[in-house]
Design an enzyme around this catalytic site. Structure first.
Site, PDB file in Angstrom:
ATOM      1  N   VAL A 165     -17.557   4.396  -3.248  1.00  0.00           N
ATOM      2  CA  VAL A 165     -18.384   3.016  -3.112  1.00  0.00           C
ATOM      3  C   VAL A 165     -19.645   2.822  -2.590  1.00  0.00           C
ATOM      4  O   VAL A 165     -20.601   2.381  -2.943  1.00  0.00           O
ATOM      5  CB  VAL A 165     -17.424   2.135  -2.187  1.00  0.00           C
ATOM      6  CG1 VAL A 165     -17.890   0.893  -2.100  1.00  0.00           C
ATOM      7  CG2 VAL A 165     -15.950   2.100  -2.980  1.00  0.00           C
ATOM      8  N   LYS A 190       0.704  -1.164  -0.065  1.00  0.00           N
ATOM      9  CA  LYS A 190      -0.064  -0.142  -0.085  1.00  0.00           C
ATOM     10  C   LYS A 190       0.858   1.162  -0.125  1.00  0.00           C
ATOM     11  O   LYS A 190       2.010   1.180   0.550  1.00  0.00           O
ATOM     12  CB  LYS A 190      -0.827   0.015   1.235  1.00  0.00           C
ATOM     13  CG  LYS A 190      -2.268   0.576   1.186  1.00  0.00           C
ATOM     14  CD  LYS A 190      -3.185  -0.068   0.360  1.00  0.00           C
ATOM     15  CE  LYS A 190      -4.709   0.550   0.345  1.00  0.00           C
ATOM     16  NZ  LYS A 190      -5.875  -0.089  -0.286  1.00  0.00           N
ATOM     17  N   GLY A 242     -20.965   6.801   4.609  1.00  0.00           N
ATOM     18  CA  GLY A 242     -20.128   7.357   3.773  1.00  0.00           C
ATOM     19  C   GLY A 242     -20.477   6.900   2.390  1.00  0.00           C
ATOM     20  O   GLY A 242     -20.564   5.745   1.868  1.00  0.00           O
ATOM     21  N   VAL A 243     -20.960   7.758   1.510  1.00  0.00           N
ATOM     22  CA  VAL A 243     -21.825   7.500   0.187  1.00  0.00           C
ATOM     23  C   VAL A 243     -20.647   8.298  -0.555  1.00  0.00           C
ATOM     24  O   VAL A 243     -21.541   9.029  -1.697  1.00  0.00           O
ATOM     25  CB  VAL A 243     -23.368   8.212   0.357  1.00  0.00           C
ATOM     26  CG1 VAL A 243     -23.997   7.308   1.277  1.00  0.00           C
ATOM     27  CG2 VAL A 243     -23.362   9.611   0.672  1.00  0.00           C
ATOM     28  N   GLY A 244     -19.714   7.986  -0.867  1.00  0.00           N
ATOM     29  CA  GLY A 244     -18.943   8.463  -1.969  1.00  0.00           C
ATOM     30  C   GLY A 244     -18.636   7.369  -2.939  1.00  0.00           C
ATOM     31  O   GLY A 244     -19.523   6.881  -3.548  1.00  0.00           O
TER      32      GLY A 244
END
Length: 370
Positions: A199, A93, A195-197
């Site tokens: 994904v 990462k 979290g509605v970004g």
């Protein structure tokens, strides 16, 4: 692998040294991008199954040590994600610890210099999109290195892993529903998507089409409102996310949202979401189990984007095949939950055994997303 000096020629602080000394991964590549004041960390956790592959996160951190710690945790999670998925990659990462939001030439310059650093590793590490970066960013990185997932250098087209990740979470969530409730019918089931970004939004759409009632929460109030309106859902203020009654809690933003403070507040039956490192500490898995909440391990259920991009990296181009392999996450979740129930343990234990069998050369994966 880490040098005695960091990128700007300043000796490493004791805290950075101690993090590296205590880590069980393969090594750390560090650099300091002087033009933007960005710390760059590439954490290589394991390459026993193949080249280390994991996305590039761009984020503001309180200190470089926080960024390094994040990179290490995320890299280890990628090792287990690839192993659980049965794909021949290792865990890695990268984190770009920026001092603040970057745009224009500053952002482009940083990404190109990061790309050159990736290229210097000669195939030991491959990167891709992650929190804070976009498909367009990966197109910039790809100008300097071929080791970028989700980008086709022939067509110069960057792909978004978000919808694949959402599809995998949706498939795993339905498998968990069948395990807990006896069927995978989500009709009228309240699902809180935190979290509605990239994904969370496509996941909310999939859930809404399946009849679920969406409770959307996000630190960006306008984004939460827009998604809720689109899917006929309800907005939940971020500070009320954990004590809001729901059947499923789907964390799809930052990690460590499951901890000793939030878990007692949860009223759900299932936790399944796309965020990485959802548990603040390993004992949180036991807390969820003792509270009667079925936890679908994050590195299993959120592997859809990784699976699709891993297959693309290997040359697979058929969209139906990619989606089918991602949907296979549902069967993996079913097997893990069945084993955990039979042993009266947290699903984290069953998932870890599955991944470790692959890492040890066992039969835990077949290279088909299972």
């Amino acid at each position: 692998m880490a040098s005695d000096l960091l990128g700007n020629g300043v000796p490493m602080t004791e805290s950075l040294e101690s993090l590296i000394q205590e880590w069980e991964g393969l090594g750390i590549v560090t650099a300091y991008d002087r033009p933007t004041g960005t710390w760059i960390f590439i954490a290589l956790h394991d390459v026993s199954q193949g080249m280390a592959v994991g996305g590039c996160r761009m984020q503001v951190y309180a200190a470089p040590t926080d960024a390094l710690r994040d990179a290490m945790r995320l890299a280890e999670g990628m090792t287990y994600k690839w192993a659980a998925a049965g794909l021949p990659f290792g865990g890695g990462k990268s984190v770009l610890a920026v001092p603040g939001p970057l745009a224009g030439d500053e952002r482009t310059g940083l990404l190109r210099r990061f790309g050159r650093l990736v290229a210097s590793l000669r195939g030991t590490y491959g990167t891709g999109e992650d929190l804070g970066t976009t498909p367009a960013d990966m197109a910039v990185v790809a100008q300097e290195t071929a080791h970028v997932g989700g980008y086709d250098p022939t067509t110069r087209h960057a792909l978004d892993p978000g919808p694949y990740t959402a599809l995998g979470v949706f498939s795993g969530l339905r498998a968990a529903a069948a395990h807990v409730w006896g069927n995978d019918d989500l009709s009228d089931r309240p699902v809180l998507v935190q979290g509605v970004g990239d994904v969370g939004a496509p996941l909310a759409r999939l859930l809404a089409r399946a009849g679920a009632r969406i409770l959307a929460t996000d630190v960006d109030a306008e984004r939460a409102a827009a998604v809720a309106e689109e899917v006929g859902g309800t907005v939940v203020p971020p500070e009320e996310a954990y004590n809001t009654t729901c059947d499923v809690y789907a964390p799809c933003a930052v990690g460590a949202t499951l901890n000793s403070e939030t878990i007692p507040q949860l009223t759900c039956d299932i936790v399944a979401g796309s965020a990485n490192n959802q548990l603040d500490e390993p004992s949180d898995a036991k807390r969820l189990h003792e509270q009667g909440i079925t936890y679908v391990p994050d590195y299993v259920v959120n592997a859809g984007g990784a699976i699709a991009f891993g297959l693309l990296w290997k040359g697979e181009r058929d969209e139906a095949t990619l989606r089918s392999r991602v949907e296979g996450i549902g069967e993996v979740v079913r097997e893990i939950l069945a084993e955990a129930t039979a042993r009266n343990e947290s699903p984290m234990h069953a998932a870890s055994r599955r991944a470790e069998a692959v890492l040890e050369g066992g039969t835990g994966g077949d290279g088909k997303g299972r």
